[in-house]
Design a protein around this motif. Structure first.
Motif, PDB file in Angstrom:
ATOM      1  N   SER A  21     -60.011  60.640 -39.124  1.00  0.00           N
ATOM      2  CA  SER A  21     -58.752  60.373 -38.444  1.00  0.00           C
ATOM      3  C   SER A  21     -58.919  60.667 -36.959  1.00  0.00           C
ATOM      4  N   CYS A  22     -58.146  59.962 -36.160  1.00  0.00           N
ATOM      5  CA  CYS A  22     -58.152  60.189 -34.719  1.00  0.00           C
ATOM      6  C   CYS A  22     -56.706  60.186 -34.252  1.00  0.00           C
ATOM      7  N   ALA A  23     -56.256  61.332 -33.789  1.00  0.00           N
ATOM      8  CA  ALA A  23     -54.908  61.452 -33.248  1.00  0.00           C
ATOM      9  C   ALA A  23     -54.953  61.117 -31.769  1.00  0.00           C
ATOM     10  N   SER A  25     -52.984  60.341 -28.055  1.00  0.00           N
ATOM     11  CA  SER A  25     -51.798  60.602 -27.250  1.00  0.00           C
ATOM     12  C   SER A  25     -52.110  60.246 -25.803  1.00  0.00           C
ATOM     13  N   GLN A  71     -55.063  51.522 -38.466  1.00  0.00           N
ATOM     14  CA  GLN A  71     -54.238  52.372 -37.600  1.00  0.00           C
ATOM     15  C   GLN A  71     -52.802  52.314 -38.086  1.00  0.00           C
ATOM     16  N   ASN A  76     -50.619  55.679 -33.191  1.00  0.00           N
ATOM     17  CA  ASN A  76     -50.912  57.031 -32.777  1.00  0.00           C
ATOM     18  C   ASN A  76     -52.046  57.668 -33.563  1.00  0.00           C
ATOM     19  N   ILE A  77     -52.379  57.089 -34.735  1.00  0.00           N
ATOM     20  CA  ILE A  77     -53.485  57.610 -35.519  1.00  0.00           C
ATOM     21  C   ILE A  77     -54.386  56.453 -35.930  1.00  0.00           C
ATOM     22  N   TYR A  79     -57.800  55.448 -38.189  1.00  0.00           N
ATOM     23  CA  TYR A  79     -58.552  55.916 -39.346  1.00  0.00           C
ATOM     24  C   TYR A  79     -59.869  55.158 -39.477  1.00  0.00           C
TER      25      TYR A  79
END
Length: 121
Positions: A21-23, A25, A71, A76-77, A79
């Motif tokens: 996962s990649c958060a 912002s 995504q 915002n996330i 995968y």
């Protein structure tokens, strides 16, 4: 400015699965395109999977049919579902993002700190 924080790496046996996962912002205009790179020790960084502003996905030949990038709707996330893992998939995996005018030219200037994936035989 874009912040990217990866998670989900770990150790798994060959044939297993992991989901990264990649958060994300920060500046949304710098997240038109997102994707994953990986780098193994002693090797150059390589692109693994990418998803563009219209939702199309592209994959490295070495992971086609095994990895899936996706995504959430708010982008915002990000995968990366990794199935049928092989020992050669062992690497540090980095989340990446950039504006569409840059990523169309293969430029991803925003990378996270990475998450380690280790696949053992």
């Amino acid at each position: 400015q874009v912040q990217l924080v990866e998670s989900g790496g770990g150790s798994v046996q060959a044939g297993g699965s992991l989901r990264l996962s990649c958060a994300a912002s920060g500046d949304t205009s710098s997240r038109d395109c997102m994707g994953w790179f990986r780098q193994a020790p002693g090797k150059t960084r390589e692109g693994v999977a990418f998803i563009g502003g219209i939702g199309s996905a592209t994959y490295a030949d070495s992971v086609k049919g095994r990895f899936t990038i996706s995504q959430d709707n708010a982008k915002n996330i990000l995968y990366l579902q990794m199935n049928s893992l092989k020992t050669e998939d062992t690497a540090m995996y980095y989340c990446a993002a950039d504006r569409i005018d840059r990523c169309r030219n293969g430029i991803y200037g925003n990378l996270g700190q990475g998450t380690q994936v280790t696949v053992s035989s």
